[in-house]
Design an enzyme around this catalytic site. Structure first.
Site, PDB file in Angstrom:
ATOM      1  N   ASN A   8       0.866  -1.178   0.000  1.00 18.09           N
ATOM      2  CA  ASN A   8       0.000   0.000   0.000  1.00 18.09           C
ATOM      3  C   ASN A   8       0.904   1.229   0.000  1.00 18.09           C
ATOM      4  OD1 ASN A   8      -1.820   2.042   0.490  1.00 18.09           O
ATOM      5  ND2 ASN A   8      -2.286   1.429   2.593  1.00 18.09           N
ATOM      6  N   TRP A   9       0.985   1.866  -1.158  1.00 19.57           N
ATOM      7  CA  TRP A   9       1.903   3.014  -1.264  1.00 19.57           C
ATOM      8  C   TRP A   9       1.333   4.265  -0.598  1.00 19.57           C
ATOM      9  CZ3 TRP A   9       3.854   2.877  -7.096  1.00 19.57           C
ATOM     10  CH2 TRP A   9       4.531   1.665  -7.317  1.00 19.57           C
ATOM     11  N   LYS A  10       0.068   4.225  -0.203  1.00 23.94           N
ATOM     12  CA  LYS A  10      -0.612   5.393   0.380  1.00 23.94           C
ATOM     13  C   LYS A  10      -0.427   6.606  -0.542  1.00 23.94           C
ATOM     14  CE  LYS A  10       0.242   3.441   4.899  1.00 23.94           C
ATOM     15  NZ  LYS A  10      -0.061   3.579   6.308  1.00 23.94           N
ATOM     16  N   HIS A  94      -9.603   0.804   4.824  1.00 20.12           N
ATOM     17  CA  HIS A  94      -8.335   1.060   5.521  1.00 20.12           C
ATOM     18  C   HIS A  94      -8.605   2.011   6.686  1.00 20.12           C
ATOM     19  CE1 HIS A  94      -4.264   2.397   6.370  1.00 20.12           C
ATOM     20  NE2 HIS A  94      -3.845   1.327   5.714  1.00 20.12           N
ATOM     21  N   GLU A  96      -7.077   4.449   7.808  1.00 20.12           N
ATOM     22  CA  GLU A  96      -6.876   5.880   7.531  1.00 20.12           C
ATOM     23  C   GLU A  96      -8.115   6.475   6.866  1.00 20.12           C
ATOM     24  OE1 GLU A  96      -3.153   5.436   5.474  1.00 20.12           O
ATOM     25  OE2 GLU A  96      -2.177   4.929   7.351  1.00 20.12           O
ATOM     26  N   GLU A 165      -5.472  -5.200  10.575  1.00 20.33           N
ATOM     27  CA  GLU A 165      -4.503  -4.121  10.751  1.00 20.33           C
ATOM     28  C   GLU A 165      -4.798  -3.378  12.052  1.00 20.33           C
ATOM     29  OE1 GLU A 165      -2.509  -2.911   6.879  1.00 20.33           O
ATOM     30  OE2 GLU A 165      -4.261  -1.648   7.103  1.00 20.33           O
ATOM     31  N   GLY A 171       2.157   2.258  10.737  1.00 24.53           N
ATOM     32  CA  GLY A 171       3.064   3.394  10.584  1.00 24.53           C
ATOM     33  C   GLY A 171       3.760   3.813  11.862  1.00 24.53           C
ATOM     34  N   SER A 210       3.211  -2.145  10.413  1.00 30.99           N
ATOM     35  CA  SER A 210       4.663  -2.145  10.620  1.00 30.99           C
ATOM     36  C   SER A 210       5.302  -3.497  10.330  1.00 30.99           C
ATOM     37  CB  SER A 210       5.006  -1.662  12.037  1.00 30.99           C
ATOM     38  OG  SER A 210       4.558  -0.321  12.207  1.00 30.99           O
ATOM     39  N   GLY A 231       2.791  -1.112   4.339  1.00 28.60           N
ATOM     40  CA  GLY A 231       2.803   0.312   4.025  1.00 28.60           C
ATOM     41  C   GLY A 231       4.224   0.804   3.778  1.00 28.60           C
ATOM     42  N   GLY A 232       4.841   1.328   4.811  1.00 25.88           N
ATOM     43  CA  GLY A 232       6.158   1.955   4.682  1.00 25.88           C
ATOM     44  C   GLY A 232       7.185   1.088   3.968  1.00 25.88           C
TER      45      GLY A 232
HETATM   46  C1  PEP Z   1      -0.856   0.070   5.938  1.00 27.03           C
HETATM   47  O1  PEP Z   1      -0.890   1.214   5.535  1.00 27.03           O
HETATM   48  O2  PEP Z   1      -1.750  -0.700   5.595  1.00 27.03           O
HETATM   49  C2  PEP Z   1       0.252  -0.352   6.784  1.00 27.03           C
HETATM   50  C3  PEP Z   1       0.231  -1.543   7.307  1.00 27.03           C
HETATM   51  O3  PEP Z   1       1.263   0.564   6.984  1.00 27.03           O
HETATM   52  P1  PEP Z   1       2.675   0.267   7.697  1.00 27.03           P
HETATM   53  O4  PEP Z   1       3.215  -1.001   7.137  1.00 27.03           O
HETATM   54  O5  PEP Z   1       3.520   1.450   7.329  1.00 27.03           O
HETATM   55  O6  PEP Z   1       2.413   0.164   9.166  1.00 27.03           O
END
Ligand code: PEP
Length: 248
Positions: A8-10, A94, A96, A165, A171, A210, A231-232
């Site tokens: 997920n590049w957000k 998600h 967010e 999640e 994040g 994470s 994500g990251g």
């Molecule tokens: C996400 O955005 O779905 C996610 C899991 O982010 P991160 O890996 O950065 O925690």
């Protein structure tokens, strides 16, 4: 079951950065032992579709989809439009979007419904906040979120992916322990089983929060963790590919 690793590049990237990232992924992904998907921002779906041409190892995903089929819904992108660009997966619900766009459980269910109607696999995200975990509400929250999606789409269980999640892990660098994640994944598997026992064993339940190159292997070793939503670490090709390798 073949695992799934989704990036997920957000709201990150640019034409130049996307090109560099996809080129690096293509160069080293080979024939992975798991399914791999990248979810760029909607504005870059056409670009990334072209960058992935001739690379069957990496599928294209979207970060969201409209709950409407089409028409006067300014700013929305329909599932049919995503399908036009070769999108095979769409993240829905998600945290967010639940937090910043106020998306309700029902709205998430309708988004999943639209995705399914266009042959796109919804990646249905569920997860509790830190406050909810501390109040002992984790099971209640994730089951409520999933049950809303199942109430609308229960006949399509086999065509879905679920992502657990925990909001406090997204994040933050604070990952759920493999045991904490497994406990929730098993609960979600049981909930799916109650709707469709046969399909439940085939539904991939991803962990997200994470997950990185260092902790992926331990998480992915759990019996009910069938992949990751990243994500990251999805923005760094070597890290993302290490996770893909851990899922093989
Ligand atoms: C996400 O955005 O779905 C996610 C899991 O982010 P991160 O890996 O950065 O925690």
């Amino acid at each position: 079951m073949r695992k799934l690793i989704a990036g997920n590049w957000k709201m990150n990237g640019s034409l130049a950065a996307n090109q560099a990232l996809v080129q690096a992924l293509r160069a080293d992904v080979g024939s992975p032992g798991c399914d791999v998907v990248v979810c760029p921002p909607a504005a870059y779906l056409a670009q990334v579709q072209q960058l992935l041409a001739g690379c069957p190892s990496i599928a294209l995903g979207a970060q969201d989809v409209s709950e409407q089929a089409g028409g006067a819904y300014t700013g929305n992108v329909s599932a049919a439009m995503l399908a036009d660009f070769g999108v095979r997966f769409a993240i829905v619900g998600h945290s967010e979007r639940r937090q910043y766009q106020g998306e309700s459980d029902l709205l998430v269910a309708r988004k999943a419904q639209q995705a399914l109607a266009s042959g796109i696999t919804p990646i249905v995200c569920v997860g509790e906040t830190l406050a909810e975990r501390e109040q002992g509400l984790t099971d209640f929250i994730v089951q409520r979120q999933l049950s809303a999606v199942l109430a609308v789409n229960g006949t399509h269980v086999a065509e879905m992916v679920v992502a657990y999640e925990p909001v406090w892990a997204i994040g933050t660098g604070q990952t759920a322990t493999p045991e904490q994640a497994q406990q929730v994944h098993a609960l979600l598997r049981g909930q799916l089983r109650a709707v469709n026992a046969t399909a439940a064993s085939q539904v991939r339940i991803l962990y997200g929060g994470s997950m990185n190159a260092a902790n992926a292997q331990a998480l992915l070793a759990q019996p009910d963790i069938d992949g990751g939503l990243i994500g990251g670490a999805a923005l760094k090709a070597p890290d993302f590919l290490t996770i893909v390798g851990a899922a093989a």
